[in-house]
Design a protein around this motif. Structure first.
Motif, PDB file in Angstrom:
ATOM      1  N   MET A  83       0.842  -1.199   0.000  1.00  0.00           N
ATOM      2  CA  MET A  83       0.000   0.000   0.000  1.00  0.00           C
ATOM      3  C   MET A  83       0.880   1.252   0.000  1.00  0.00           C
ATOM      4  N   ALA A  84       1.959   1.227   0.754  1.00  0.00           N
ATOM      5  CA  ALA A  84       2.875   2.375   0.799  1.00  0.00           C
ATOM      6  C   ALA A  84       3.537   2.610  -0.557  1.00  0.00           C
ATOM      7  N   GLN A  85       3.832   1.543  -1.293  1.00  0.00           N
ATOM      8  CA  GLN A  85       4.452   1.686  -2.612  1.00  0.00           C
ATOM      9  C   GLN A  85       3.557   2.456  -3.586  1.00  0.00           C
ATOM     10  N   MET A  86       2.259   2.408  -3.375  1.00  0.00           N
ATOM     11  CA  MET A  86       1.318   3.022  -4.309  1.00  0.00           C
ATOM     12  C   MET A  86       0.874   4.422  -3.895  1.00  0.00           C
ATOM     13  N   GLU A  87       1.338   4.893  -2.757  1.00  0.00           N
ATOM     14  CA  GLU A  87       0.885   6.178  -2.222  1.00  0.00           C
ATOM     15  C   GLU A  87       1.204   7.361  -3.133  1.00  0.00           C
ATOM     16  N   GLU A  88       2.392   7.404  -3.664  1.00  0.00           N
ATOM     17  CA  GLU A  88       2.774   8.539  -4.503  1.00  0.00           C
ATOM     18  C   GLU A  88       1.883   8.615  -5.748  1.00  0.00           C
ATOM     19  N   ALA A  89       1.675   7.479  -6.391  1.00  0.00           N
ATOM     20  CA  ALA A  89       0.821   7.451  -7.588  1.00  0.00           C
ATOM     21  C   ALA A  89      -0.606   7.848  -7.233  1.00  0.00           C
ATOM     22  N   ALA A 122      -5.104   2.966   6.879  1.00  0.00           N
ATOM     23  CA  ALA A 122      -4.705   3.097   5.471  1.00  0.00           C
ATOM     24  C   ALA A 122      -3.766   4.290   5.309  1.00  0.00           C
ATOM     25  N   PRO A 123      -2.829   4.207   4.365  1.00  0.00           N
ATOM     26  CA  PRO A 123      -2.000   5.370   4.059  1.00  0.00           C
ATOM     27  C   PRO A 123      -2.892   6.554   3.668  1.00  0.00           C
ATOM     28  N   PRO A 124      -2.425   7.796   3.873  1.00  0.00           N
ATOM     29  CA  PRO A 124      -3.281   8.979   3.691  1.00  0.00           C
ATOM     30  C   PRO A 124      -3.990   9.081   2.339  1.00  0.00           C
TER      31      PRO A 124
END
Length: 194
Positions: free
Chosen positions: A53-59, A121-123
């Motif tokens: 989930m963290a890997q996808m945060e920027e996108a 969940a990430p922000p």
């Protein structure tokens, strides 16, 4: 260790591989490394989920900005794309492992609260879930969560099915993706009837 564990869980099931075997395959000298770093199998499973989930945060953040800029914060398709499309950025050979692992993860627990899948969940993912919940506010929370799990499994099937397959495939990935996203939008947004 996380990527190795994800691959092994995907191949043999979350309960089908020993923590010792994960440590061996990750080339760790200490056979108790998983317990040391993650506490337990459940801790490792949650760490894998959190890592992805963290890997996808920027996108997701960039997609959310675009959603706001274009005034599409109520458009179900656009919101659901923010949930699912960042998963396509994983390396091609990781799609199958990630998809198989995440499907097991989603089916492993009874997720009753909308948008809650273990830890917070990430922000950017949470903001996306909030937009989606507003969009389907006519659904009871448990129904919205069940549908979110169901449509997630639809997307993961696509990810696994098309992972690493070449030109001999009967259906082009872009076509399958477009059709699956239409199915996801329809399934998520249907009126609730008892």
């Amino acid at each position: 260790m996380i990527v190795t564990a994800e691959r092994l869980f995907a191949q043999s099931g979350i309960n089908g591989v020993s923590l010792r075997n994960i440590a061996q395959k990750a080339k760790l000298g200490n056979h108790f490394a998983v317990q040391y770093h993650f506490g337990s199998r459940e801790g490792l499973v949650q760490a894998i989920f959190d890592h992805r989930m963290a890997q996808m945060e920027e996108a997701r953040g960039a997609m959310l900005e675009d959603l706001h800029r274009r005034g599409l914060t109520k458009d179900a398709r656009s919101i659901l794309e923010v949930v699912f499309l960042p998963q396509l950025q994983l390396n091609g050979d990781e799609h199958a492992s990630y998809g198989n692992f995440l499907a097991q993860y989603l089916l492993r627990n009874d997720w009753s609260d909308f948008g809650v899948f273990g830890h917070e969940a990430p922000p950017n993912l949470q903001k996306t879930f909030d937009l989606l919940r507003e969009r389907v506010d006519y659904l009871p929370s448990a129904v919205a969560q069940r549908r979110l799990v169901n449509v997630s499994l639809m997307f993961l099937y696509l990810l696994v099915r098309h992972s690493g397959q070449g030109a001999g495939q009967q259906e082009a990935f872009d076509s399958a993706l477009a059709d699956t996203m239409e199915q996801i939008v329809t399934a998520m947004c249907l009126p609730f009837r008892v």
